[in-house]
Design a protein around this motif. Structure first.
Motif, PDB file in Angstrom:
ATOM      1  N   ARG A 208       0.816  -1.214   0.000  1.00 27.37           N
ATOM      2  CA  ARG A 208       0.000   0.000   0.000  1.00 27.37           C
ATOM      3  C   ARG A 208       0.853   1.270   0.000  1.00 27.37           C
ATOM      4  O   ARG A 208       0.620   2.195  -0.765  1.00 27.37           O
ATOM      5  CB  ARG A 208      -0.905  -0.050   1.235  1.00 27.37           C
ATOM      6  CG  ARG A 208      -2.031   0.891   1.182  1.00 27.37           C
ATOM      7  CD  ARG A 208      -3.122   0.530   2.182  1.00 27.37           C
ATOM      8  NE  ARG A 208      -4.134   1.561   2.145  1.00 27.37           N
ATOM      9  CZ  ARG A 208      -4.100   2.629   2.930  1.00 27.37           C
ATOM     10  NH1 ARG A 208      -3.135   2.773   3.803  1.00 27.37           N
ATOM     11  NH2 ARG A 208      -5.032   3.554   2.826  1.00 27.37           N
ATOM     12  N   THR A 209       1.877   1.289   0.879  1.00 27.59           N
ATOM     13  CA  THR A 209       2.709   2.498   0.980  1.00 27.59           C
ATOM     14  C   THR A 209       3.356   2.825  -0.359  1.00 27.59           C
ATOM     15  O   THR A 209       3.388   3.975  -0.793  1.00 27.59           O
ATOM     16  CB  THR A 209       3.851   2.280   2.001  1.00 27.59           C
ATOM     17  OG1 THR A 209       3.294   1.765   3.185  1.00 27.59           O
ATOM     18  CG2 THR A 209       4.613   3.544   2.275  1.00 27.59           C
ATOM     19  N   ILE A 210       3.882   1.783  -1.006  1.00 25.73           N
ATOM     20  CA  ILE A 210       4.553   2.010  -2.290  1.00 25.73           C
ATOM     21  C   ILE A 210       3.520   2.483  -3.319  1.00 25.73           C
ATOM     22  O   ILE A 210       3.741   3.465  -4.034  1.00 25.73           O
ATOM     23  CB  ILE A 210       5.251   0.715  -2.774  1.00 25.73           C
ATOM     24  CG1 ILE A 210       6.364   0.315  -1.793  1.00 25.73           C
ATOM     25  CG2 ILE A 210       5.799   0.882  -4.181  1.00 25.73           C
ATOM     26  CD1 ILE A 210       7.149  -0.931  -2.187  1.00 25.73           C
ATOM     27  N   ALA A 213       2.517   6.161  -2.586  1.00 24.44           N
ATOM     28  CA  ALA A 213       3.594   7.146  -2.770  1.00 24.44           C
ATOM     29  C   ALA A 213       3.909   7.340  -4.256  1.00 24.44           C
ATOM     30  O   ALA A 213       4.087   8.478  -4.718  1.00 24.44           O
ATOM     31  CB  ALA A 213       4.853   6.689  -2.016  1.00 24.44           C
ATOM     32  N   ASN A 236      -4.379  -5.748  -3.037  1.00 20.82           N
ATOM     33  CA  ASN A 236      -4.357  -4.332  -2.687  1.00 20.82           C
ATOM     34  C   ASN A 236      -5.461  -3.530  -3.338  1.00 20.82           C
ATOM     35  O   ASN A 236      -5.938  -3.856  -4.417  1.00 20.82           O
ATOM     36  CB  ASN A 236      -3.001  -3.736  -3.034  1.00 20.82           C
ATOM     37  CG  ASN A 236      -2.207  -3.497  -1.763  1.00 20.82           C
ATOM     38  OD1 ASN A 236      -2.287  -2.433  -1.195  1.00 20.82           O
ATOM     39  ND2 ASN A 236      -1.512  -4.535  -1.304  1.00 20.82           N
ATOM     40  N   ARG A 271       9.482  -4.093  -2.757  1.00 20.17           N
ATOM     41  CA  ARG A 271       9.733  -4.535  -1.390  1.00 20.17           C
ATOM     42  C   ARG A 271      10.985  -5.407  -1.401  1.00 20.17           C
ATOM     43  O   ARG A 271      11.611  -5.614  -2.450  1.00 20.17           O
ATOM     44  CB  ARG A 271       8.535  -5.349  -0.883  1.00 20.17           C
ATOM     45  CG  ARG A 271       7.328  -4.476  -0.496  1.00 20.17           C
ATOM     46  CD  ARG A 271       7.367  -4.198   0.983  1.00 20.17           C
ATOM     47  NE  ARG A 271       6.213  -3.485   1.481  1.00 20.17           N
ATOM     48  CZ  ARG A 271       6.258  -2.247   1.978  1.00 20.17           C
ATOM     49  NH1 ARG A 271       7.386  -1.556   1.972  1.00 20.17           N
ATOM     50  NH2 ARG A 271       5.178  -1.697   2.492  1.00 20.17           N
ATOM     51  N   TYR A 292       9.370  -4.178   3.790  1.00 19.48           N
ATOM     52  CA  TYR A 292       8.186  -4.213   4.654  1.00 19.48           C
ATOM     53  C   TYR A 292       8.700  -4.044   6.080  1.00 19.48           C
ATOM     54  O   TYR A 292       9.612  -4.764   6.493  1.00 19.48           O
ATOM     55  CB  TYR A 292       7.512  -5.566   4.463  1.00 19.48           C
ATOM     56  CG  TYR A 292       6.272  -5.818   5.280  1.00 19.48           C
ATOM     57  CD1 TYR A 292       5.141  -5.031   5.133  1.00 19.48           C
ATOM     58  CD2 TYR A 292       6.224  -6.883   6.184  1.00 19.48           C
ATOM     59  CE1 TYR A 292       4.002  -5.282   5.873  1.00 19.48           C
ATOM     60  CE2 TYR A 292       5.076  -7.142   6.926  1.00 19.48           C
ATOM     61  CZ  TYR A 292       3.971  -6.332   6.764  1.00 19.48           C
ATOM     62  OH  TYR A 292       2.844  -6.583   7.493  1.00 19.48           O
ATOM     63  N   ASN A 317      10.438   2.333   4.770  1.00 21.25           N
ATOM     64  CA  ASN A 317       9.040   2.498   4.397  1.00 21.25           C
ATOM     65  C   ASN A 317       8.515   3.890   4.765  1.00 21.25           C
ATOM     66  O   ASN A 317       7.834   4.542   3.986  1.00 21.25           O
ATOM     67  CB  ASN A 317       8.239   1.417   5.126  1.00 21.25           C
ATOM     68  CG  ASN A 317       6.852   1.250   4.583  1.00 21.25           C
ATOM     69  OD1 ASN A 317       6.672   0.898   3.431  1.00 21.25           O
ATOM     70  ND2 ASN A 317       5.850   1.528   5.406  1.00 21.25           N
ATOM     71  N   SER A 318       8.895   4.360   5.961  1.00 26.99           N
ATOM     72  CA  SER A 318       8.366   5.643   6.429  1.00 26.99           C
ATOM     73  C   SER A 318       8.961   6.828   5.650  1.00 26.99           C
ATOM     74  O   SER A 318       8.440   7.932   5.694  1.00 26.99           O
ATOM     75  CB  SER A 318       8.669   5.814   7.916  1.00 26.99           C
ATOM     76  OG  SER A 318      10.069   5.732   8.092  1.00 26.99           O
ATOM     77  N   THR A 321       8.274   8.900   0.344  1.00 21.18           N
ATOM     78  CA  THR A 321       7.252   9.913   0.098  1.00 21.18           C
ATOM     79  C   THR A 321       7.401  10.365  -1.362  1.00 21.18           C
ATOM     80  O   THR A 321       8.439  10.110  -1.994  1.00 21.18           O
ATOM     81  CB  THR A 321       7.495  11.129   1.006  1.00 21.18           C
ATOM     82  OG1 THR A 321       8.839  11.587   0.723  1.00 21.18           O
ATOM     83  CG2 THR A 321       7.374  10.780   2.479  1.00 21.18           C
TER      84      THR A 321
END
Ligand code: UD1
Length: 370
Positions: A208-210, A213, A236, A271, A292, A317-318, A321
């Motif tokens: 999801r994050t990837i 972003a 996803n 990932r 991950y 991951n964090s 952006t």
């Protein structure tokens, strides 16, 4: 060479456990055309979508909830384990298995236990740099342990004596000539040959994050002349990409023919799943790894040796952006020289013969047990 009549392969859950199992099954078939191959899976894992279409017999055994850490007492708790290992044992008997080869995932634990009870040789293939819980439990039953990556200085104690065999990869990948397939891949995805391609994939279930972003950076990427081939991943939610971009941004729900994605890619954003790392390195695809963040930092430890060898870049991951993408991925995707050097470094770390090497190891284990 030992001969094989019947082999049981256990592994399930996500693509990371299933693709190596399938690649190994193909190698078995090539060398022993008459061998009986039976796979053991769980009721809801991706094996149900991937194994039957590949032409292999999938037997589903009752699910067994894996603990988060190794807990051998569970194997003695009848209601947790009994049904699954009984079901696995019946299948081992029915097909008269010569050997059980396990690839991890919760379905392998009952298979290891059943094989041990019946004195059938067990081989464990572990892909992750820190071994997973299912295989760690299996290691109590066998010393035949193979790993997917070169030994690391901080290798887990349980893997110190393991044989390094590499990761069995699909033949569509082991035989891939990226440069030769590139024109067809670009054509198929509707991408242009004159602009770099960023290939985005968050592993078999997606990330999801990837996804969010990169989609949020779509305009910046497009205005910098970077095309995107974005695989959303099996489990996803869809995301929005602006419709009026000046260069192609293709979104696919899942890509079964990963060779086309790797052939189209100048740079990958992914990932650090073990099979993904095995594939990018075997194929020399420069990659930005976004591990991950949970599961015992497993993915960071998978990707780190490649990054240290110069074949990739690591980002938390964090920190992934749209701004990070703009500042780091855009210049990298346009830097042919740096990508070339990264590709060579990745290739030096990777290998393509994991299927053959694991088969040799399995044959040795069977011969030893006779
Ligand atoms: C969140 C999590 O716990 N992930 C784990 C899971 O990842 P996951 O199941 O995502 O596995 P990997 O990244 O290792 O491999 C993904 C596989 O799926 C294939 N693929 C992917 C997308 C697609 O559209 N089409 C396709 O074919 C890739 O080519 C690759 O063969 O298993 C890996 C192997 O145990 C672990 O290292 C990961 O930590």
């Amino acid at each position: 060479m030992a001969s094989l009549r019947s082999v049981v392969l256990a592994g399930g859950g996500t693509g990371g456990h299933i693709y190596p199992l399938l690649a190994f099954a193909d190698a078995l078939r090539r060398h022993f055309p008459d061998v009986r191959i039976t796979t053991l899976g769980s009721p809801k894992g991706m094996e149900n979508d991937l194994i039957p279409p590949a032409g292999y017999d999938l037997r589903v055994i009752p699910a067994f909830q894996l603990p988060r850490s190794v807990n051998m007492n569970l194997l003695r708790t009848p209601d947790r384990m009994y049904k699954s290992s009984q079901a696995a044992g019946k299948i081992l008997e029915e097909v008269q298995a010569d050997v059980v080869v396990g690839f991890g995932g919760y379905v392998s634990v009952p298979a290891y236990l059943a094989a041990w009870r019946k004195d059938i040789p067990i081989v464990i293939h572990e892909v992750n740099v820190p071994p997973g819980v299912a295989n760690r439990m299996g290691m109590k039953f066998t010393k035949n342990i193979a790993v997917g990556f070169p030994q690391q200085p901080q290798q887990a104690e349980s893997l110190r004596d393991a044989r390094v065999v590499g990761v069995p990869l699909r033949t569509a990948l082991t035989q891939l000539d990226r440069a030769a397939l590139r024109p067809q891949a670009l054509y198929q995805f509707g991408l242009r040959p004159d602009l770099p391609v960023l290939f985005v994939s968050g592993g078999s279930s997606g990330a999801r994050t990837i996804n969010l972003a990169v989609a949020a950076a779509a305009k910046r990427l497009a205005h910098s002349g970077i095309q995107v081939l974005h695989v959303q991943g099996g489990r996803n939610d869809p995301f929005d990409v602006p419709a009026d971009l000046p260069v192609p941004y293709r979104v696919l729900p899942y890509l079964s023919d990963m060779q086309l994605g790797y052939a189209a890619a100048d740079l990958m954003l992914c990932r650090g799943g073990a099979i993904t790392v095995a594939e990018t390195t075997a194929l020399g695809v420069p990659a930005v790894y976004v591990p991950y963040p949970h599961s015992n930092q497993e993915q960071k430890r998978n990707a780190l040796p490649v990054v240290e060898a110069g074949g990739g870049v690591l980002v938390d991951n964090s920190e992934l952006t749209p701004e990070w993408i703009e500042q780091n991925i855009i210049p990298l995707a346009r830097d042919r020289q740096r990508l070339g050097a990264m590709s060579m470094a990745a290739s030096r770390y990777g290998r393509r013969d994991g299927d053959e090497a694991l088969l040799e190891f399995v044959l040795e284990a069977v011969a030893k047990s006779r």
